[in-house]
Design a protein around this motif. Sequence first.
Motif, PDB file in Angstrom:
ATOM      1  N   PHE A  70       0.790  -1.225   0.000  1.00  9.28           N
ATOM      2  CA  PHE A  70       0.000   0.000   0.000  1.00  9.28           C
ATOM      3  C   PHE A  70       0.825   1.279   0.000  1.00  9.28           C
ATOM      4  O   PHE A  70       0.269   2.369   0.006  1.00  9.28           O
ATOM      5  CB  PHE A  70      -0.947   0.002   1.216  1.00  9.28           C
ATOM      6  N   GLY A  71       2.164   1.158   0.009  1.00 11.01           N
ATOM      7  CA  GLY A  71       3.031   2.330  -0.005  1.00 11.01           C
ATOM      8  C   GLY A  71       3.318   2.845   1.397  1.00 11.01           C
ATOM      9  O   GLY A  71       2.902   2.268   2.395  1.00 11.01           O
ATOM     10  N   SER A  72       4.017   3.957   1.447  1.00 10.32           N
ATOM     11  CA  SER A  72       4.374   4.526   2.751  1.00 10.32           C
ATOM     12  C   SER A  72       3.155   5.205   3.352  1.00 10.32           C
ATOM     13  O   SER A  72       2.202   5.552   2.661  1.00 10.32           O
ATOM     14  CB  SER A  72       5.525   5.516   2.594  1.00 10.32           C
ATOM     15  N   GLY A  73       3.210   5.382   4.644  1.00 15.95           N
ATOM     16  CA  GLY A  73       2.114   6.042   5.346  1.00 15.95           C
ATOM     17  C   GLY A  73       1.863   5.364   6.668  1.00 15.95           C
ATOM     18  O   GLY A  73       2.442   4.328   6.983  1.00 15.95           O
ATOM     19  N   PRO A  74       0.979   5.961   7.466  1.00 15.13           N
ATOM     20  CA  PRO A  74       0.693   5.394   8.771  1.00 15.13           C
ATOM     21  C   PRO A  74      -0.109   4.092   8.674  1.00 15.13           C
ATOM     22  O   PRO A  74      -0.854   3.878   7.716  1.00 15.13           O
ATOM     23  CB  PRO A  74      -0.118   6.480   9.480  1.00 15.13           C
ATOM     24  N   ILE A  75       0.077   3.240   9.679  1.00 14.54           N
ATOM     25  CA  ILE A  75      -0.682   1.992   9.800  1.00 14.54           C
ATOM     26  C   ILE A  75      -1.479   2.079  11.093  1.00 14.54           C
ATOM     27  O   ILE A  75      -0.925   2.361  12.150  1.00 14.54           O
ATOM     28  CB  ILE A  75       0.254   0.762   9.858  1.00 14.54           C
ATOM     29  N   LYS A  76      -2.771   1.820  11.013  1.00 12.63           N
ATOM     30  CA  LYS A  76      -3.637   1.904  12.187  1.00 12.63           C
ATOM     31  C   LYS A  76      -4.137   0.510  12.567  1.00 12.63           C
ATOM     32  O   LYS A  76      -4.418  -0.310  11.692  1.00 12.63           O
ATOM     33  CB  LYS A  76      -4.827   2.822  11.903  1.00 12.63           C
ATOM     34  N   ILE A  77      -4.240   0.274  13.872  1.00 12.35           N
ATOM     35  CA  ILE A  77      -4.774  -0.996  14.356  1.00 12.35           C
ATOM     36  C   ILE A  77      -5.759  -0.730  15.493  1.00 12.35           C
ATOM     37  O   ILE A  77      -5.693   0.308  16.150  1.00 12.35           O
ATOM     38  CB  ILE A  77      -3.662  -1.961  14.855  1.00 12.35           C
ATOM     39  N   GLY A  78      -6.656  -1.651  15.700  1.00 14.80           N
ATOM     40  CA  GLY A  78      -7.516  -1.676  16.871  1.00 14.80           C
ATOM     41  C   GLY A  78      -7.039  -2.842  17.720  1.00 14.80           C
ATOM     42  O   GLY A  78      -7.387  -3.980  17.457  1.00 14.80           O
TER      43      GLY A  78
END
Length: 190
Positions: A148-156
């Motif tokens: 998905f490229g660079s950038g933030p990764i979010k998790i629950g």
Amino acid sequence: MPICSQKDSCSPLYLPRLLQKFTTMRIFANLKTASLHNMNSETGQLSICKPFETLTPYELYDLLRLRSEVFVVEQTCVFLDLDNKDQYCHHLLLYKEQTLTATARLVPPGLYYPEMSIGRIVTSPAARGTGVGKQLVATAITECYRLFGSGPIKIGAQLYAQKFYESFGFVQAGEVYDEDGIDHIEMIKP
């Protein structure tokens, strides 16, 4: 021709060998469609990352069974795991000796959160304490960036695992909330 065509071929000693042969064939039959297949020399885990539509029926069964074993049975949490998002995700599967030991769902940006995400992170109870959870999360992060490229990764994340995810650079991004009777917290890896 039946599988048990010889007199002794259905003996209790023969069936485990037959099962092992079929299990090995089903795991390795579709590696050409995998975007990643690595053997980790430290843990002995085979990592496979595939989009949903290329999962074999056996791989899909393995991942759904493990998720149900942990999220529904072990955590005594009645919830609908099949949320119509799996079809749009990549799935990371870690196998050791033909047994699925861990899996995670890699979610593209915009499907669950605006950011890319890692979800349904689960390790088999039999594999806990072996480092497979660390390998799963580290590989999932690497694959998210590749896909998905660079950038933030979010998790629950489940609240009890907050420190574990912080060791990978995730930070708290919201208040504690209840999801299906279990305390969770949103975290982000900037």
